[in-house]
Design an enzyme around this catalytic site. Structure first.
Site, PDB file in Angstrom:
ATOM      1  N   SER A  35      15.154   0.735  16.755  1.00  0.00           N
ATOM      2  CA  SER A  35      14.000   1.418  17.160  1.00  0.00           C
ATOM      3  C   SER A  35      13.606   2.474  16.047  1.00  0.00           C
ATOM      4  O   SER A  35      12.835   3.454  16.222  1.00  0.00           O
ATOM      5  CB  SER A  35      13.878   2.377  18.505  1.00  0.00           C
ATOM      6  OG  SER A  35      14.755   3.086  18.365  1.00  0.00           O
ATOM      7  N   SER A  65      18.595   6.344  12.265  1.00  0.00           N
ATOM      8  CA  SER A  65      18.745   6.841  10.995  1.00  0.00           C
ATOM      9  C   SER A  65      17.430   7.190  10.503  1.00  0.00           C
ATOM     10  O   SER A  65      17.296   8.285   9.560  1.00  0.00           O
ATOM     11  CB  SER A  65      19.519   6.117  10.091  1.00  0.00           C
ATOM     12  OG  SER A  65      20.802   6.001  10.413  1.00  0.00           O
ATOM     13  N   GLN A  70      15.373  12.563   4.980  1.00  0.00           N
ATOM     14  CA  GLN A  70      15.063  13.861   4.432  1.00  0.00           C
ATOM     15  C   GLN A  70      13.903  13.635   3.227  1.00  0.00           C
ATOM     16  O   GLN A  70      12.702  14.044   3.396  1.00  0.00           O
ATOM     17  CB  GLN A  70      16.000  14.712   4.318  1.00  0.00           C
ATOM     18  CG  GLN A  70      16.857  15.149   5.217  1.00  0.00           C
ATOM     19  CD  GLN A  70      18.029  16.118   4.782  1.00  0.00           C
ATOM     20  OE1 GLN A  70      18.253  16.033   3.547  1.00  0.00           O
ATOM     21  NE2 GLN A  70      18.617  16.711   5.710  1.00  0.00           N
ATOM     22  N   GLY A  71      14.400  12.808   2.195  1.00  0.00           N
ATOM     23  CA  GLY A  71      13.528  12.924   0.989  1.00  0.00           C
ATOM     24  C   GLY A  71      12.285  12.205   1.089  1.00  0.00           C
ATOM     25  O   GLY A  71      11.467  13.032   0.701  1.00  0.00           O
ATOM     26  N   GLU A 137      13.227  11.901  -7.370  1.00  0.00           N
ATOM     27  CA  GLU A 137      14.443  12.062  -6.774  1.00  0.00           C
ATOM     28  C   GLU A 137      15.135  11.068  -7.929  1.00  0.00           C
ATOM     29  O   GLU A 137      14.883  10.333  -8.787  1.00  0.00           O
ATOM     30  CB  GLU A 137      14.763  11.309  -5.510  1.00  0.00           C
ATOM     31  CG  GLU A 137      14.026  12.366  -4.490  1.00  0.00           C
ATOM     32  CD  GLU A 137      14.282  11.560  -2.995  1.00  0.00           C
ATOM     33  OE1 GLU A 137      14.919  10.854  -2.996  1.00  0.00           O
ATOM     34  OE2 GLU A 137      13.952  12.192  -2.040  1.00  0.00           O
ATOM     35  N   ASP A 237      26.747  -2.563  14.630  1.00  0.00           N
ATOM     36  CA  ASP A 237      26.648  -3.449  16.036  1.00  0.00           C
ATOM     37  C   ASP A 237      25.945  -4.809  15.423  1.00  0.00           C
ATOM     38  O   ASP A 237      26.341  -6.044  15.804  1.00  0.00           O
ATOM     39  CB  ASP A 237      25.742  -2.906  17.092  1.00  0.00           C
ATOM     40  CG  ASP A 237      26.570  -1.673  17.783  1.00  0.00           C
ATOM     41  OD1 ASP A 237      27.724  -1.622  17.506  1.00  0.00           O
ATOM     42  OD2 ASP A 237      25.971  -0.668  17.839  1.00  0.00           O
ATOM     43  N   HIS A 258      26.460   9.125  -0.493  1.00  0.00           N
ATOM     44  CA  HIS A 258      25.423  10.193  -0.836  1.00  0.00           C
ATOM     45  C   HIS A 258      26.296  11.253  -1.648  1.00  0.00           C
ATOM     46  O   HIS A 258      27.172  11.824  -1.077  1.00  0.00           O
ATOM     47  CB  HIS A 258      24.922  10.717  -0.085  1.00  0.00           C
ATOM     48  CG  HIS A 258      23.398  11.369  -0.163  1.00  0.00           C
ATOM     49  ND1 HIS A 258      23.730  12.659  -0.969  1.00  0.00           N
ATOM     50  CD2 HIS A 258      22.091  11.098  -0.325  1.00  0.00           C
ATOM     51  CE1 HIS A 258      22.236  12.880  -1.392  1.00  0.00           C
ATOM     52  NE2 HIS A 258      21.629  12.004  -0.974  1.00  0.00           N
ATOM     53  N   ARG A 311      22.549   7.569  -7.574  1.00  0.00           N
ATOM     54  CA  ARG A 311      23.538   7.975  -6.770  1.00  0.00           C
ATOM     55  C   ARG A 311      25.128   7.547  -6.913  1.00  0.00           C
ATOM     56  O   ARG A 311      25.988   8.534  -6.922  1.00  0.00           O
ATOM     57  CB  ARG A 311      23.179   7.666  -5.373  1.00  0.00           C
ATOM     58  CG  ARG A 311      21.917   8.438  -4.772  1.00  0.00           C
ATOM     59  CD  ARG A 311      21.443   7.985  -3.470  1.00  0.00           C
ATOM     60  NE  ARG A 311      20.389   8.658  -2.891  1.00  0.00           N
ATOM     61  CZ  ARG A 311      19.766   8.581  -2.041  1.00  0.00           C
ATOM     62  NH1 ARG A 311      20.154   7.305  -1.052  1.00  0.00           N
ATOM     63  NH2 ARG A 311      18.766   9.412  -1.581  1.00  0.00           N
ATOM     64  N   HIS A 372      26.647   7.041   3.037  1.00  0.00           N
ATOM     65  CA  HIS A 372      25.426   7.144   3.182  1.00  0.00           C
ATOM     66  C   HIS A 372      24.484   6.099   3.818  1.00  0.00           C
ATOM     67  O   HIS A 372      23.845   6.080   4.689  1.00  0.00           O
ATOM     68  CB  HIS A 372      24.721   7.914   2.284  1.00  0.00           C
ATOM     69  CG  HIS A 372      23.290   8.258   2.264  1.00  0.00           C
ATOM     70  ND1 HIS A 372      22.902   9.194   3.447  1.00  0.00           N
ATOM     71  CD2 HIS A 372      22.163   7.978   1.811  1.00  0.00           C
ATOM     72  CE1 HIS A 372      21.401   9.387   3.407  1.00  0.00           C
ATOM     73  NE2 HIS A 372      21.039   8.438   2.324  1.00  0.00           N
ATOM     74  N   ARG A 407      21.603   1.624  -3.782  1.00  0.00           N
ATOM     75  CA  ARG A 407      20.192   1.808  -3.593  1.00  0.00           C
ATOM     76  C   ARG A 407      19.603   2.902  -4.221  1.00  0.00           C
ATOM     77  O   ARG A 407      20.059   3.792  -4.440  1.00  0.00           O
ATOM     78  CB  ARG A 407      20.220   1.974  -2.030  1.00  0.00           C
ATOM     79  CG  ARG A 407      18.722   2.365  -1.594  1.00  0.00           C
ATOM     80  CD  ARG A 407      18.572   2.298   0.002  1.00  0.00           C
ATOM     81  NE  ARG A 407      19.290   3.715   0.476  1.00  0.00           N
ATOM     82  CZ  ARG A 407      18.817   4.942   0.318  1.00  0.00           C
ATOM     83  NH1 ARG A 407      17.514   4.834  -0.191  1.00  0.00           N
ATOM     84  NH2 ARG A 407      19.373   5.818   1.000  1.00  0.00           N
TER      85      ARG A 407
END
Length: 562
Positions: A35, A65, A70-71, A137, A237, A258, A311, A372, A407
């Site tokens: 969801s 998640s 945040q970013g 970022e 899962d 992260h 990252r 992360h 990523r």
């Protein structure tokens, strides 16, 4: 092209989970598992094209998640920016392991997908002139990160999507529902799904949902490790369900750690506070000690973007400096940003750090890398189809090819949006008939929840940021031992722990096979990238719980000229 022979380890994982026989049955056309942004976007986009849609989520609708992102969300929406520039940044961050076609889909369809979110009611931040506020970022050469509530982008996107679903009576939602296993037809394709539902009246306990297609949007595997930014529901899962059903998992070794997760002490476990990359985008920087006491900015000279390097580069630099100094963490210095910037741009982070006794307006934030994001997952094509007929995957559970070995910041929400829209475009026209489940001859099994802590500790210490053949062999031996444990009770903790063990085993096997350092996969015994041997993908499959079979599929590196 397969350039390494299949390798099978001497272990046996469950071919399906031990579970009671279904006590209830229902029938729908499509089940969406998850969801977050990926799952709810898929469900909303299928309205009017599919009659009966069921969304199932392991907790409540906003517990995944997406809520914690945040970013922001990356797309070429700003003046002078282009999809081509976004593509280049994504390919470079992915260290040669991206699917170029998938990346092109992401960056070209991304702006429209974000505008659709805005039309849905998502309240992104705007500048004083009323234009969409965009920031930068790590790994991006342009300001292209749209954000909401300063540092609460995921929560705002989740709010807007949930509001839309609540106004869609044709979408049924079942909360507190764990996907146990797929029901398979005689042709090996989807015939349904078994669920365990808690507290849903007539649908309490284990039941069977007959359906024509399943869309996995269940998120990642963060709880495989002892420290992660992922919520407690991220137990792999969806990946485990797909693997047991015969689907291919791809590139599991590429787990992104992260670089700036708040360090809470050596004994802290589970979900840890993320300090968004956007903080560095606003000008904060990493130091190996207080500058006033001689601490230095160690990212300068490591990469052209310094503290805003991709990252994997920053996480490795922090880890190296920690090893060199013997310190358990580094520090993030954002004191010069001032109280106004912290309160306006990062109110959630500010409240979180203060709740743990650190005021970033006046103090350095202790940070260290933590798990992360899973760049790999259930292998899909450009339309979200997996290798199992009737099974689709989107978001972090999937490996669409856009992330490669690492990523790019803020591409995850975009991936969920773009590829869920694509699934919704093709799935209604290729729905399978409603087929009866075939007799399930897979060998059942279950490990006890009590082994979870040991599993997480060994994965963190031996299959974490820094890997080696010795550590991976130790991990494999311990995972084999844990696979021999037998659960005395059947409950959600045991189901989740068995899923964690399944994915941890596949991840360790893939990491052992890739004898190079690439992106987020760092082998200290093979410190260099090796395109001659390892430009390509590691695929994992399983047959009735027989130890995962792994093979290497060669492909040309994609971070050079097209």
């Amino acid at each position: 092209m397969v350039i390494a022979p299949p390798a099978t380890a001497a272990r046996r994982l469950p071919g399906r989970l031990v579970a009671p026989e279904p006590g209830w049955t229902t029938t729908v056309d499509v089940v969406v598992v998850g969801s977050g942004v990926a799952g709810l976007t898929a469900a909303l986009r299928m309205r009017g094209r599919v009659d009966r849609i069921l969304v199932v989520t392991k907790d409540v609708l906003n517990a995944g998640s997406t809520q914690w992102a945040q970013g922001g969300i990356a797309a070429a929406l700003g003046p002078g920016d282009t999809p081509e520039e976004h593509e280049t940044d994504t390919l470079v961050a992915g260290a040669g392991a991206c699917d170029r076609d998938a990346v092109r889909v992401l960056v070209t369809e991304g702006p429209e997908a974000v505008r659709e979110l805005i039309a849905l009611g998502t309240n992104f931040d705007h500048d004083p002139d009323g234009e969409l506020s965009l920031t930068r970022e790590g790994g991006h050469h342009r300001d292209r990160i749209a954000h909401a509530g300063g540092d609460a982008t995921g929560a705002e996107i989740q709010r807007a999507l949930i509001a839309a679903v609540e106004q869609a009576p044709e979408i049924e939602v079942v909360q507190h529902a764990l996907a146990v296993d797929l029901l398979l037809a005689e042709d090996g394709g989807v015939a349904g799904l078994t669920l365990h539902v808690m507290g849903e009246g007539q649908r309490d306990g284990v039941g069977a949902v007959r359906c024509r297609a399943v869309v996995l949007a269940s998120g990642g595997l963060g709880q495989v490790f002892s420290q992660t930014t992922n919520p407690a529901v991220s137990t792999g899962d969806g990946m485990a369900v797909a693997l047991r059903a015969g689907a291919v998992l791809r590139d599991l070794e590429f787990v992104q750690f992260h670089p700036t997760v708040m360090y809470l002490g050596p004994d802290s476990r589970g979900q840890q506070p993320l300090i968004s990359e956007a903080v560095r985008g606003e000008g904060a920087f990493l130091v190996d000690g207080p500058p006033e006491e001689g601490g230095r900015r160690f990212m300068v000279g490591v990469h052209e973007l310094a503290d805003l390097a991709p990252r994997d580069v920053v996480a490795k630099a922090i880890t190296r400096r920690m090893l060199e100094t013997g310190q358990a963490h580094m520090w993030l210095d954002g004191r010069h940003l001032g109280a106004e910037v912290w309160e306006r741009r990062f109110p959630t982070i500010l409240a979180t750090t203060r709740s743990h006794g650190i005021d970033p307006v006046t103090e350095l934030i202790p940070v260290a890398p933590a798990c992360h994001y899973a760049s790999g997952g259930v292998h899909t094509d450009l339309w979200g189809r997996t290798t199992v007929p009737g099974l689709y995957a989107t978001g972090e559970v999937a490996c669409s090819g856009v992330h490669g070995a690492n990523r790019l910041a803020s591409n995850s929400l975009l991936e969920g949006l773009v590829f869920s829209r694509r699934i919704a475009e093709v799935l209604p026209g290729e729905l399978r008939p409603l087929l009866p489940p075939a007799p399930d001859r897979r060998t059942s099994g279950l490990v006890p929840g009590s082994v979870r802590r040991e599993l997480q500790e060994l994965m963190t210490s031996r299959v974490g940021v820094l890997r080696s053949a010795t550590g991976l062999a130790d991990a494999t031996a311990l995972l084999d031992k844990l696979a021999g444990e037998v659960a005395g009770t059947v409950d959600q903790d045991s189901w989740e722990t068995t899923n964690l063990l399944t994915i941890a085993t596949a991840l360790a096997d893939a990491a052992m096979l890739r004898e190079e350092t690439r992106g987020s996969h760092w082998r200290e015994d093979f410190p260099d990238r090796d395109d001659a041997r390892f430009a390509g993908h590691v695929d994992v499959t399983e047959s009735d719980g027989a130890a995962a079979t792994i093979r290497f599929v060669a492909a040309a590196p994609t971070d050079g000229p097209a």
